[in-house]
Design a protein around this motif. Structure first.
Motif, mmCIF file in Angstrom:
data_model
loop_
_atom_site.group_PDB
_atom_site.id
_atom_site.type_symbol
_atom_site.label_atom_id
_atom_site.label_comp_id
_atom_site.label_asym_id
_atom_site.label_seq_id
_atom_site.Cartn_x
_atom_site.Cartn_y
_atom_site.Cartn_z
ATOM 1 N N SER A 147 0.821 -1.392 0.047
ATOM 2 C CA SER A 147 0.033 -0.035 -0.156
ATOM 3 C C SER A 147 0.925 1.213 -0.182
ATOM 4 N N THR A 149 0.084 4.286 1.919
ATOM 5 C CA THR A 149 0.163 4.940 3.367
ATOM 6 C C THR A 149 0.010 3.973 4.366
ATOM 7 N N LYS A 151 -2.828 2.329 5.712
ATOM 8 C CA LYS A 151 -3.834 2.444 6.458
ATOM 9 C C LYS A 151 -4.632 0.937 6.273
ATOM 10 N N LEU A 156 -11.448 1.896 4.484
ATOM 11 C CA LEU A 156 -11.512 3.074 3.434
ATOM 12 C C LEU A 156 -12.701 2.450 2.359
ATOM 13 N N SER A 157 -13.139 3.406 1.701
ATOM 14 C CA SER A 157 -14.033 2.981 0.685
ATOM 15 C C SER A 157 -13.282 2.306 -0.502
ATOM 16 N N ALA A 159 -13.098 2.866 -3.691
ATOM 17 C CA ALA A 159 -12.235 3.771 -4.403
ATOM 18 C C ALA A 159 -10.902 4.274 -3.927
ATOM 19 N N GLU A 160 -10.962 4.480 -2.534
ATOM 20 C CA GLU A 160 -9.750 4.717 -1.764
ATOM 21 C C GLU A 160 -8.717 3.405 -1.523
ATOM 22 N N GLN A 161 -9.336 2.459 -1.378
ATOM 23 C CA GLN A 161 -8.420 1.209 -1.216
ATOM 24 C C GLN A 161 -8.013 1.096 -2.756
ATOM 25 N N ARG A 162 -8.696 1.421 -3.924
ATOM 26 C CA ARG A 162 -7.962 1.141 -5.036
ATOM 27 C C ARG A 162 -6.879 1.826 -5.222
ATOM 28 N N LYS A 163 -7.040 3.178 -4.746
ATOM 29 C CA LYS A 163 -5.945 4.131 -5.042
ATOM 30 C C LYS A 163 -4.735 3.521 -4.215
ATOM 31 N N GLU A 164 -5.147 3.108 -2.945
ATOM 32 C CA GLU A 164 -3.690 2.796 -2.130
ATOM 33 C C GLU A 164 -3.040 1.697 -3.010
ATOM 34 N N ASP A 167 -1.912 2.763 -6.961
ATOM 35 C CA ASP A 167 -0.961 3.871 -7.022
ATOM 36 C C ASP A 167 0.579 3.230 -6.514
#
Length: 272
Positions: A147, A149, A151, A156-157, A159-164, A167
């Motif tokens: 990941s 950060t 977290k 997380l949502s 979308a937020e998990q996908r970004k973690e 990315d």
């Protein structure tokens, strides 16, 4: 120990004298193995081990079929979640998480003892020196995703998990030169959205663990306090300020434990 005329990948380095016959190539390879074993034998004493780590068996020609283990979330299109590799080989796998401590002695120890391992990196503690991990990869370790950060994923949502996850896939591909195939969720915490996001980011497997190594002790997921074929061992990039010992103390403990129980340390990616 790999050195000129061999590159870090084990191939002949550019500018090296080329063997002109098959027998010459075989002889050069045999000489390289002999020199590496001499270095490894000398390293046993310098790293305060009584025995050399056992050599892992040859990787299987066909990797075992993976399935999500009982008690974990599964579903069509989701990567399997495992804590153990299905194998009868007496081999276990060392994995190191996050990337906070960047001890050059760890690299030297793993190189001299020829111990394979996998690193699951978190960007926010690794980004100050990705060069350290590039060296690690050049010397034979593999780099995977932990990941951006660190977290707790279920908080997380989607979308937020996908970004973690995505990315960090992009970052590691850029920094290390290879896109990870594995993702380990921080704290081992995940939900169905985690697996869905991981799949969308190209992750093929989510490896958790069966035992955890510290500088001074092992903690076991089973009550018998023993290794079993295919066990995945978790540890972290930590120093004396965090756990009262060094990375090399941790490796020494893992090697002693595995060797005493008759296990070799293998490369997770050779089986998964």
């Amino acid at each position: 120990m790999i050195g000129w005329p061999f590159s870090p990948s084990g191939a002949l380095a550019l500018g090296a004298p080329q063997a002109r016959t098959v027998s010459g190539l075989v002889s050069a390879y045999a000489d390289r193995l002999d020199r590496a074993e001499q270095v490894r034998t000398r390293a046993v004493g310098s790293w305060k081990l009584s025995k050399a780590p056992l050599r892992a068996p040859a990787p299987p020609r066909k990797k075992p079929e993976l399935a999500t283990e009982r008690g974990h979330i599964t579903g069509k299109g989701l990567p399997p979640v495992i804590t153990q590799v299905p194998t009868e080989d007496k081999v276990v796998f060392l994995t190191i998480d996050d990337g906070a401590e960047k001890d050059p002695e760890l690299l030297r120890m793993m190189r001299e003892l020829d111990i394979p391992y996998s690193s699951f990196l978190t960007d926010y503690v690794s980004r100050d020196d990705y060069g350290y991990f590039r060296t690690m990869r050049e010397e034979g370790a593999r780099i995977q995703n932990h990941s951006v950060t660190h977290k707790e994923m279920p908080r997380l949502s989607l979308a937020e998990q996908r970004k973690e996850i995505c990315d960090q896939q992009d970052t590691l591909e850029k920094e290390i030169g290879e896109r990870p195939t594995m993702f380990r969720p921080p704290y081992g915490a995940y939900n169905r959205d985690t697996l869905k996001a991981a799949a969308e980011c190209g992750v093929e497997v989510v490896p958790l663990w069966t035992a955890e190594a510290f500088a001074d002790r092992m903690e076991w997921g089973r009550g018998d306090g023993k290794l079993h074929p295919g066990d995945i061992i978790l540890t972290h990039f930590r120093g004396k300020g965090q756990w009262g010992g060094s990375m090399t103390d941790m490796v020494r403990l893992v090697v002693r434990t595995a060797t005493e129980q008759g296990y070799a340390i293998g490369r997770l990616e050779d089986y998964v």
